[in-house]
Design a protein around this motif. Structure first.
Motif, PDB file in Angstrom:
ATOM      1  N   TRP A  61      57.049  -0.904  22.254  1.00 33.30           N
ATOM      2  CA  TRP A  61      55.955  -0.280  22.881  1.00 33.30           C
ATOM      3  C   TRP A  61      55.993   1.199  22.369  1.00 33.30           C
ATOM      4  O   TRP A  61      55.164   1.851  22.375  1.00 33.30           O
ATOM      5  N   GLY A  62      57.244   1.830  22.238  1.00 28.32           N
ATOM      6  CA  GLY A  62      57.383   3.237  22.106  1.00 28.32           C
ATOM      7  C   GLY A  62      58.984   3.412  21.584  1.00 28.32           C
ATOM      8  O   GLY A  62      59.726   2.665  21.494  1.00 28.32           O
ATOM      9  N   VAL A  63      58.933   4.850  21.568  1.00 30.20           N
ATOM     10  CA  VAL A  63      60.361   5.395  21.457  1.00 30.20           C
ATOM     11  C   VAL A  63      60.754   6.396  22.562  1.00 30.20           C
ATOM     12  O   VAL A  63      59.823   7.295  22.913  1.00 30.20           O
ATOM     13  N   LEU A  64      62.035   6.070  22.780  1.00 31.30           N
ATOM     14  CA  LEU A  64      62.271   7.123  24.041  1.00 31.30           C
ATOM     15  C   LEU A  64      63.577   8.160  23.299  1.00 31.30           C
ATOM     16  O   LEU A  64      64.607   7.420  22.927  1.00 31.30           O
ATOM     17  N   LEU A  65      63.487   9.072  23.097  1.00 28.30           N
ATOM     18  CA  LEU A  65      64.618  10.239  22.881  1.00 28.30           C
ATOM     19  C   LEU A  65      65.210  10.582  23.827  1.00 28.30           C
ATOM     20  O   LEU A  65      64.850  10.823  25.046  1.00 28.30           O
ATOM     21  N   VAL A  66      66.657  10.095  24.075  1.00 31.13           N
ATOM     22  CA  VAL A  66      67.697  10.490  25.013  1.00 31.13           C
ATOM     23  C   VAL A  66      68.875  11.317  24.638  1.00 31.13           C
ATOM     24  O   VAL A  66      69.121  11.512  23.429  1.00 31.13           O
ATOM     25  N   GLY A  67      69.251  12.414  25.538  1.00 33.27           N
ATOM     26  CA  GLY A  67      70.363  12.947  25.314  1.00 33.27           C
ATOM     27  C   GLY A  67      70.719  13.936  26.735  1.00 33.27           C
ATOM     28  O   GLY A  67      69.637  14.025  27.315  1.00 33.27           O
ATOM     29  N   GLY A  68      71.509  14.537  26.687  1.00 35.84           N
ATOM     30  CA  GLY A  68      71.852  15.420  27.702  1.00 35.84           C
ATOM     31  C   GLY A  68      71.289  16.596  27.657  1.00 35.84           C
ATOM     32  O   GLY A  68      70.682  16.945  26.853  1.00 35.84           O
ATOM     33  N   PRO A  69      71.439  17.601  28.754  1.00 30.32           N
ATOM     34  CA  PRO A  69      70.602  19.003  28.653  1.00 30.32           C
ATOM     35  C   PRO A  69      71.211  19.729  27.551  1.00 30.32           C
ATOM     36  O   PRO A  69      72.345  19.735  27.166  1.00 30.32           O
ATOM     37  N   GLY A  70      70.290  20.516  26.655  1.00 28.42           N
ATOM     38  CA  GLY A  70      70.909  21.144  25.687  1.00 28.42           C
ATOM     39  C   GLY A  70      71.092  20.428  24.428  1.00 28.42           C
ATOM     40  O   GLY A  70      71.355  21.065  23.509  1.00 28.42           O
ATOM     41  N   SER A  71      70.816  19.070  24.371  1.00 33.57           N
ATOM     42  CA  SER A  71      71.003  18.227  23.104  1.00 33.57           C
ATOM     43  C   SER A  71      69.827  18.160  21.977  1.00 33.57           C
ATOM     44  O   SER A  71      70.175  17.914  20.884  1.00 33.57           O
ATOM     45  N   GLY A  72      68.789  18.784  22.204  1.00 33.25           N
ATOM     46  CA  GLY A  72      67.947  19.248  21.304  1.00 33.25           C
ATOM     47  C   GLY A  72      66.575  18.362  21.629  1.00 33.25           C
ATOM     48  O   GLY A  72      65.731  18.320  20.531  1.00 33.25           O
ATOM     49  N   LYS A  73      66.307  17.693  22.707  1.00 31.95           N
ATOM     50  CA  LYS A  73      65.428  17.041  22.734  1.00 31.95           C
ATOM     51  C   LYS A  73      63.849  17.638  22.525  1.00 31.95           C
ATOM     52  O   LYS A  73      63.058  17.302  21.682  1.00 31.95           O
ATOM     53  N   SER A  74      63.895  18.590  23.075  1.00 24.06           N
ATOM     54  CA  SER A  74      62.538  19.260  23.282  1.00 24.06           C
ATOM     55  C   SER A  74      62.335  20.059  21.572  1.00 24.06           C
ATOM     56  O   SER A  74      61.334  20.332  21.073  1.00 24.06           O
ATOM     57  N   ALA A  75      63.464  20.548  21.040  1.00 18.82           N
ATOM     58  CA  ALA A  75      63.580  21.012  19.827  1.00 18.82           C
ATOM     59  C   ALA A  75      63.090  20.203  18.665  1.00 18.82           C
ATOM     60  O   ALA A  75      62.208  20.230  17.938  1.00 18.82           O
ATOM     61  N   VAL A  76      63.467  18.766  18.915  1.00 17.50           N
ATOM     62  CA  VAL A  76      62.855  17.751  18.016  1.00 17.50           C
ATOM     63  C   VAL A  76      61.411  17.525  18.080  1.00 17.50           C
ATOM     64  O   VAL A  76      60.689  17.648  17.225  1.00 17.50           O
ATOM     65  N   CYS A  77      61.295  17.307  19.183  1.00 16.91           N
ATOM     66  CA  CYS A  77      59.571  17.259  19.652  1.00 16.91           C
ATOM     67  C   CYS A  77      58.853  18.242  19.058  1.00 16.91           C
ATOM     68  O   CYS A  77      57.746  18.009  18.376  1.00 16.91           O
ATOM     69  N   THR A  78      59.295  19.752  19.084  1.00 14.37           N
ATOM     70  CA  THR A  78      58.548  20.673  18.655  1.00 14.37           C
ATOM     71  C   THR A  78      58.706  20.746  17.084  1.00 14.37           C
ATOM     72  O   THR A  78      57.611  20.989  16.489  1.00 14.37           O
ATOM     73  N   PRO A 217      47.464  -1.331  19.422  1.00 14.04           N
ATOM     74  CA  PRO A 217      48.542  -1.454  18.390  1.00 14.04           C
ATOM     75  C   PRO A 217      48.948  -0.468  17.505  1.00 14.04           C
ATOM     76  O   PRO A 217      50.176  -0.382  17.024  1.00 14.04           O
ATOM     77  N   TRP A 218      47.963   0.442  17.314  1.00  7.51           N
ATOM     78  CA  TRP A 218      48.204   1.584  16.247  1.00  7.51           C
ATOM     79  C   TRP A 218      48.706   2.611  17.010  1.00  7.51           C
ATOM     80  O   TRP A 218      48.848   3.696  16.083  1.00  7.51           O
ATOM     81  N   LEU A 219      48.972   2.625  18.358  1.00  7.35           N
ATOM     82  CA  LEU A 219      49.424   4.034  18.941  1.00  7.35           C
ATOM     83  C   LEU A 219      50.895   3.693  19.465  1.00  7.35           C
ATOM     84  O   LEU A 219      51.241   2.733  20.193  1.00  7.35           O
ATOM     85  N   LEU A 220      51.620   4.780  18.982  1.00  5.83           N
ATOM     86  CA  LEU A 220      53.151   4.877  19.191  1.00  5.83           C
ATOM     87  C   LEU A 220      53.294   5.799  20.408  1.00  5.83           C
ATOM     88  O   LEU A 220      52.737   7.111  20.407  1.00  5.83           O
ATOM     89  N   LEU A 221      53.935   5.487  21.602  1.00  2.63           N
ATOM     90  CA  LEU A 221      54.282   6.434  22.696  1.00  2.63           C
ATOM     91  C   LEU A 221      55.679   6.825  22.448  1.00  2.63           C
ATOM     92  O   LEU A 221      56.596   6.186  22.436  1.00  2.63           O
ATOM     93  N   LEU A 222      55.823   8.212  22.349  1.00  2.00           N
ATOM     94  CA  LEU A 222      57.148   8.941  21.994  1.00  2.00           C
ATOM     95  C   LEU A 222      57.487   9.908  23.271  1.00  2.00           C
ATOM     96  O   LEU A 222      56.861  10.815  23.330  1.00  2.00           O
ATOM     97  N   CYS A 223      58.385   9.458  23.737  1.00  2.00           N
ATOM     98  CA  CYS A 223      58.888  10.078  25.227  1.00  2.00           C
ATOM     99  C   CYS A 223      60.320  10.685  25.011  1.00  2.00           C
ATOM    100  O   CYS A 223      60.926  10.176  24.262  1.00  2.00           O
ATOM    101  N   SER A 224      60.634  11.853  25.633  1.00  2.00           N
ATOM    102  CA  SER A 224      62.033  12.257  25.793  1.00  2.00           C
ATOM    103  C   SER A 224      62.478  12.526  27.214  1.00  2.00           C
ATOM    104  O   SER A 224      61.655  12.633  27.851  1.00  2.00           O
ATOM    105  N   ALA A 225      63.685  12.125  27.513  1.00  2.00           N
ATOM    106  CA  ALA A 225      64.367  12.192  28.665  1.00  2.00           C
ATOM    107  C   ALA A 225      65.624  12.579  28.779  1.00  2.00           C
ATOM    108  O   ALA A 225      66.649  12.052  27.693  1.00  2.00           O
ATOM    109  N   ARG A 226      66.251  13.012  29.903  1.00  2.00           N
ATOM    110  CA  ARG A 226      67.816  13.008  29.827  1.00  2.00           C
ATOM    111  C   ARG A 226      68.467  11.869  30.053  1.00  2.00           C
ATOM    112  O   ARG A 226      68.002  10.939  30.692  1.00  2.00           O
ATOM    113  N   LYS A 227      69.456  11.533  29.374  1.00  2.00           N
ATOM    114  CA  LYS A 227      69.978  10.232  29.602  1.00  2.00           C
ATOM    115  C   LYS A 227      70.811  10.111  30.886  1.00  2.00           C
ATOM    116  O   LYS A 227      71.043   8.681  31.390  1.00  2.00           O
ATOM    117  N   GLN A 228      71.158  11.148  31.671  1.00  2.00           N
ATOM    118  CA  GLN A 228      71.737  10.663  32.758  1.00  2.00           C
ATOM    119  C   GLN A 228      70.539  10.287  34.135  1.00  2.00           C
ATOM    120  O   GLN A 228      71.129   9.798  34.862  1.00  2.00           O
TER     121      GLN A 228
END
Length: 283
Positions: A61-78, A217-228
């Motif tokens: 359905w999509g991709v979820l980038l997870v990591g703790g605070p400061g792990s670079g989630k927003s940097a990867v998205c940018t 089916p041609w649309l990927l949802l990509l989200c990021s969130a804190r793993k905690q």
């Protein structure tokens, strides 16, 4: 409304493996488009009814980038949207970006569900990647649902009428595209053990969790969130999870080593301490 990233224009290091994984997910979507081309995935016979949407097929359905605070989630998205390196420009993943949204705890406007919907519609219209979408959202019924008051009152219906149904009815693009939502867990304050309706749309996370299966089916949802934030990550069951700070993975350790070589010692120590703390104290 602040939809962009505060990190735009900053230099970006490492994390090549993340983009390879994202490229693979997008290629899966593109392949599913080719394989299912003769078959229409969803019926949009009645644009005014939520029953006219049907779950799509093709890859996760999509991709979820997870990591703790400061792990670079927003940097990867940018970096994904506005590549700063020659490698990023060559990959060209930014050209497959249909729309994006950056949630920020210090900006309540970015946490507004109705503002989120209206922002996505504006970007999809202006981006020009989906032929016929802008024409479909000019429909009076769609425009009525998109009005700020109506969108605020019934965001789920606005999302169906203004995004899902027009996308399903539009001509598919030649390759898969993605919608990116960074820090989707911001603004989600669920009490432990709280029971939430599967159709709830109080937050951006809940809205997406209850509707992502109806994306074309041609649309990927990509989200990021804190793993905690387990309450939020559990909303996206079936998503492919990519952890950015699991130091058991050799390629993540390599990221840390490369970062040490590229940044001043004091900054590296701070980042390394943060990564080690996150890994040694999992929630």
């Amino acid at each position: 409304m602040a939809q962009t990233s505060l990190l735009q224009g900053k230099r970006f290091y490492c994390r090549e493996w993340v983009f390879h994984k994202l490229l693979h997910c997008l290629q899966e979507k593109t392949n599913s488009m080719i394989n299912s081309a003769p078959h229409k995935q969803a019926s949009v016979a009645n644009p005014g009814s939520s029953a006219s949407t049907a779950p799509s097929k093709g890859g996760p359905w999509g991709v979820l980038l997870v990591g703790g605070p400061g792990s670079g989630k927003s940097a990867v998205c940018t970096e994904l949207l506005w590549p700063s390196s020659p490698q990023g420009l060559q990959r060209g993943l930014h050209r497959q970006g249909l729309a994006f949204h950056f949630c920020r705890a210090d900006d309540s406007d970015t946490l507004s569900v109705s503002g989120f919907i209206r922002g996505l519609v504006a970007q999809i219209c202006h981006g020009g990647l989906i032929q016929g979408y802008e024409e479909k959202v000019r429909d009076p019924a769609v425009q009525s649902a998109l009005q700020p008051e109506e969108c605020e009152r019934n965001p789920a219906e606005a999302f169906r009428r203004c995004i899902l149904l027009p996308l399903q009815a539009a001509k598919p693009p030649q390759q898969s595209v993605f919608i990116l939502v960074d820090s989707v867990d911001e603004g989600c304050h669920f009490a432990e053990g709280e029971q939430r309706s599967s159709s709830s749309s109080r937050t951006i996370a809940e809205l997406l969790a209850s509707h992502h299966e109806f994306f074309p089916p041609w649309l990927l949802l990509l989200c990021s969130a804190r793993k905690q934030n387990k309450a939020v990550t559990k909303l996206f069951t079936g998503f492919r999870k990519i952890s950015l700070d699991d130091l058991r993975k050799a390629y993540i350790v390599k990221d840390v080593q490369q970062l040490k070589e590229r940044t001043p010692a004091s900054a590296t120590k701070r980042k390394l301490r943060c990564s080690l703390h996150l890994e040694q104290n999992p929630s």
